[in-house]
Write a protein that holds these residues in place. Structure first.
Motif, short mmCIF file in Angstrom:
data_model
loop_
_atom_site.label_atom_id
_atom_site.label_comp_id
_atom_site.label_asym_id
_atom_site.label_seq_id
_atom_site.Cartn_x
_atom_site.Cartn_y
_atom_site.Cartn_z
N PRO A 1 0.79 -1.23 0.00
CA PRO A 1 0.00 0.00 0.00
C PRO A 1 0.82 1.28 0.00
O PRO A 1 0.27 2.36 -0.16
CB PRO A 1 -0.82 -0.11 1.29
CG PRO A 1 -0.02 -1.01 2.18
CD PRO A 1 0.67 -1.98 1.26
N CYS A 2 2.15 1.16 0.19
CA CYS A 2 3.01 2.35 0.25
C CYS A 2 3.92 2.40 -0.96
O CYS A 2 4.59 1.41 -1.30
CB CYS A 2 3.84 2.32 1.53
SG CYS A 2 4.99 3.71 1.68
N VAL B 1 -3.37 -11.18 18.40
CA VAL B 1 -4.56 -10.33 18.32
C VAL B 1 -4.33 -9.27 17.25
O VAL B 1 -3.35 -8.53 17.28
CB VAL B 1 -4.85 -9.67 19.68
CG1 VAL B 1 -6.08 -8.77 19.59
CG2 VAL B 1 -5.05 -10.73 20.76
N ALA B 2 -5.24 -9.20 16.30
CA ALA B 2 -5.09 -8.28 15.17
C ALA B 2 -5.34 -6.84 15.59
O ALA B 2 -6.15 -6.56 16.47
CB ALA B 2 -6.06 -8.66 14.05
N SER B 3 -4.63 -5.93 14.95
CA SER B 3 -4.92 -4.51 15.11
C SER B 3 -6.25 -4.21 14.40
O SER B 3 -6.48 -4.69 13.29
CB SER B 3 -3.80 -3.66 14.50
OG SER B 3 -4.12 -2.28 14.56
N PRO B 4 -7.14 -3.43 15.02
CA PRO B 4 -8.40 -3.09 14.35
C PRO B 4 -8.20 -2.44 12.99
O PRO B 4 -9.04 -2.58 12.11
CB PRO B 4 -9.07 -2.12 15.34
CG PRO B 4 -8.52 -2.51 16.67
CD PRO B 4 -7.09 -2.91 16.40
N ASN B 5 -7.10 -1.75 12.83
CA ASN B 5 -6.76 -1.16 11.53
C ASN B 5 -5.29 -1.42 11.27
O ASN B 5 -4.44 -0.95 12.03
CB ASN B 5 -7.06 0.34 11.53
CG ASN B 5 -7.01 0.92 10.12
OD1 ASN B 5 -6.46 0.32 9.21
ND2 ASN B 5 -7.59 2.10 9.94
N PRO B 6 -4.93 -2.14 10.21
CA PRO B 6 -3.51 -2.40 9.92
C PRO B 6 -2.80 -1.23 9.27
O PRO B 6 -1.59 -1.28 9.06
CB PRO B 6 -3.56 -3.61 8.98
CG PRO B 6 -4.89 -3.53 8.33
CD PRO B 6 -5.83 -2.92 9.33
N LEU B 7 -3.53 -0.17 8.92
CA LEU B 7 -2.95 1.07 8.39
C LEU B 7 -3.51 2.23 9.21
O LEU B 7 -4.55 2.13 9.85
CB LEU B 7 -3.30 1.25 6.92
CG LEU B 7 -2.74 0.22 5.94
CD1 LEU B 7 -3.37 0.41 4.56
CD2 LEU B 7 -1.23 0.32 5.85
N GLY B 8 -2.79 3.35 9.20
CA GLY B 8 -3.27 4.54 9.89
C GLY B 8 -3.35 4.41 11.38
O GLY B 8 -4.12 5.10 12.05
N GLU C 1 6.59 11.93 1.56
CA GLU C 1 5.51 12.93 1.59
C GLU C 1 4.35 12.47 2.46
O GLU C 1 3.66 13.30 3.06
CB GLU C 1 5.02 13.20 0.17
CG GLU C 1 6.05 13.92 -0.70
CD GLU C 1 5.49 14.24 -2.07
OE1 GLU C 1 4.29 13.96 -2.31
OE2 GLU C 1 6.25 14.76 -2.90
N ASN C 2 4.12 11.16 2.49
CA ASN C 2 2.99 10.62 3.25
C ASN C 2 3.32 9.19 3.64
O ASN C 2 3.92 8.46 2.86
CB ASN C 2 1.71 10.67 2.40
CG ASN C 2 0.50 10.16 3.15
OD1 ASN C 2 0.27 8.95 3.22
ND2 ASN C 2 -0.30 11.07 3.69
N CYS C 3 2.93 8.79 4.86
CA CYS C 3 3.23 7.44 5.34
C CYS C 3 1.92 6.76 5.71
O CYS C 3 1.23 7.21 6.64
CB CYS C 3 4.16 7.52 6.55
SG CYS C 3 4.55 5.93 7.30
N PRO C 4 1.53 5.68 5.04
CA PRO C 4 0.21 5.09 5.26
C PRO C 4 0.01 4.41 6.60
O PRO C 4 -1.13 4.15 6.99
CB PRO C 4 0.07 4.07 4.12
CG PRO C 4 1.45 3.79 3.66
CD PRO C 4 2.23 5.05 3.91
N PRO D 1 1.55 -3.50 12.77
CA PRO D 1 1.23 -4.05 11.45
C PRO D 1 2.15 -3.49 10.37
O PRO D 1 2.67 -2.37 10.49
CB PRO D 1 -0.21 -3.56 11.22
CG PRO D 1 -0.79 -3.38 12.58
CD PRO D 1 0.36 -2.88 13.41
N GLN D 2 2.37 -4.27 9.35
CA GLN D 2 3.23 -3.99 8.20
C GLN D 2 4.72 -4.14 8.49
O GLN D 2 5.56 -3.91 7.62
CB GLN D 2 2.96 -2.57 7.60
CG GLN D 2 1.50 -2.20 7.45
CD GLN D 2 0.69 -3.20 6.66
OE1 GLN D 2 1.20 -3.87 5.77
NE2 GLN D 2 -0.59 -3.32 6.99
N SER D 3 5.05 -4.54 9.72
CA SER D 3 6.44 -4.84 10.06
C SER D 3 6.48 -6.21 10.76
O SER D 3 5.44 -6.75 11.14
CB SER D 3 7.03 -3.78 10.99
OG SER D 3 6.62 -4.00 12.33
#
Length: 380
Positions: free
Chosen positions: A67-68, A113-120, A148-151, A366-368
């Motif tokens: 996504p990045c 346990v999953a993060s409720p949102n894996p981004l943001g 410029e932006n990090c998801p 998440p994402q790492s």
């Protein structure tokens, strides 16, 4: 350099894919289990080698488009090539692998346990500033990649990133690194003008204040579940909260213990912990500024029913676990952001007569490949 074809069998500690070819065990970053790859060897020592992906010949069913747009160049995330269920499964395997190899502990599949949102989700960041460039270190380098932006950042932190970029472009930043943190309402930067501002997070009915430069969990979406699991089911006369930071675990423990002692080396964090206890009307918690190793060797550490510890990623100081064992608390709650360090210390604790009552992981990152694990032990 030598080029080989291989299939990634699974993901192992440090988030690397492992495969086998030409008699070599090869570790490959940014891979997904089931990938068929062409890799170039970058390092080799006897039968162990490291490689980089040259071409994905057959993608794993777990592989996705990251996504990045900076993924692969940026040194931050290393799991964006996998869909989120695959990330969780990989982290469970990583924890289990570390426990078996280093702790000699064979558990059934570890729940993550999953993060409720894996981004943001991320509420903390550290950005490198080089002239008008603002971002993170390039992968395996100290060069800075302009971002410029990090998801993975919370929306308020992406606002902060824009502000820092604007200041850098106008030449008003004279520093090489900026720490930033955000809550749901605002962001704070570690600049001379902003560092005295506080952020706030509500956790299980307690309100915590912290600064951009003081440690606080980066994923607010999972904090309550983490704290509830790490502190739940314990009660007694005295508890110790080691590496207590601003008192995240101390205040919930104070509800179920006559006395709680929080221990922290940072003078900034210990003052915030005292202020947080006072603001929440907690009168049975005291805080000691000390290294943990020194404190657990003192008389003040004796007679604890529970010891909760949440060391940094580098782990406990040498000799600390041995001193905790000498104290013989009835129970231990060990919060760890490094499965290898956790496994090392659990091996010592189990040899000393403790047993694991429960163990659960929380995907704060998440994402790492990073993951938070909590082990709850009792003296057998």
């Amino acid at each position: 350099m030598t080029s080989l074809e291989l299939t990634i069998e699974r993901i192992v500690p440090q988030g690397l894919g492992i495969g086998f070819a030409d008699g070599l065990t090869i570790f490959v970053p940014l891979a997904a289990a089931g990938d068929r790859l062409r890799v170039e060897l970058t390092q080799r020592k006897k039968k162990i080698a490291f490689g980089r992906i040259v071409e994905v010949l057959e993608p794993s069913p777990d592989r996705q488009t990251p996504p990045c747009r900076y993924f692969g160049e940026c040194g931050g995330c290393d799991f964006q090539q996998m869909n989120y269920p695959a990330q969780l499964a990989a982290k469970s395997l990583i924890i289990g692998d570390a426990l078996r190899r280093l702790g000699k502990i064979d558990l059934s599949a570890v729940e993550v346990v999953a993060s409720p949102n894996p981004l943001g989700y991320r509420g903390r960041a550290r950005w490198q500033v080089r002239g008008s460039l603002v971002g993170y270190f390039r992968r395996e380098s100290h060069d800075v990649i302009d971002i410029e932006n990090c998801p993975i950042l919370a929306p308020k932190l992406n606002e902060a990133l824009s502000v820092v970029r604007e200041r850098a472009e106008h030449g008003s930043l004279r520093i090489h690194e900026v720490e930033a943190a955000a809550d749901g309402e605002k962001f704070v930067l570690s600049t001379a003008n902003d560092d005295d501002e506080f952020l706030q997070c509500d956790v299980l009915g307690a309100k915590y204040k912290f600064r951009s430069t003081s440690f606080f969990q980066a994923n607010s979406l999972l904090i309550e579940q983490l704290v509830s699991f790490a502190t739940g089911g314990f009660s007694g006369s005295k508890a110790l909260d080691l590496y207590c930071g601003v008192g995240l675990f101390t205040l919930p423990l104070a509800r179920n213990f006559d006395t709680v002692v929080g221990v922290e080396g940072s003078d900034v964090s210990i003052e915030l912990a005292r202020a947080n206890a006072a603001a929440n009307g907690v009168e049975n918690a005291e805080f000691v500024q000390s290294t943990v190793k020194a404190f657990v060797g003192s008389r003040s550490a004796r007679d604890a029913d529970l010891i909760l510890l949440d060391p940094p990623r580098s782990g406990t100081e040498k000799g600390t676990i041995e001193r905790i064992i000498e104290l013989r608390p009835k129970a231990i709650s060990y919060v760890s952001c490094d499965p290898s360090m956790l496994a090392r210390d659990l091996h010592l604790l189990l040899d000393a007569g403790y047993v694991i009552d429960d163990l659960k992981a929380f995907d704060l990152f998440p994402q790492s490949h990073h993951v938070e694990t909590v082990a709850k032990l009792r003296l057998n």
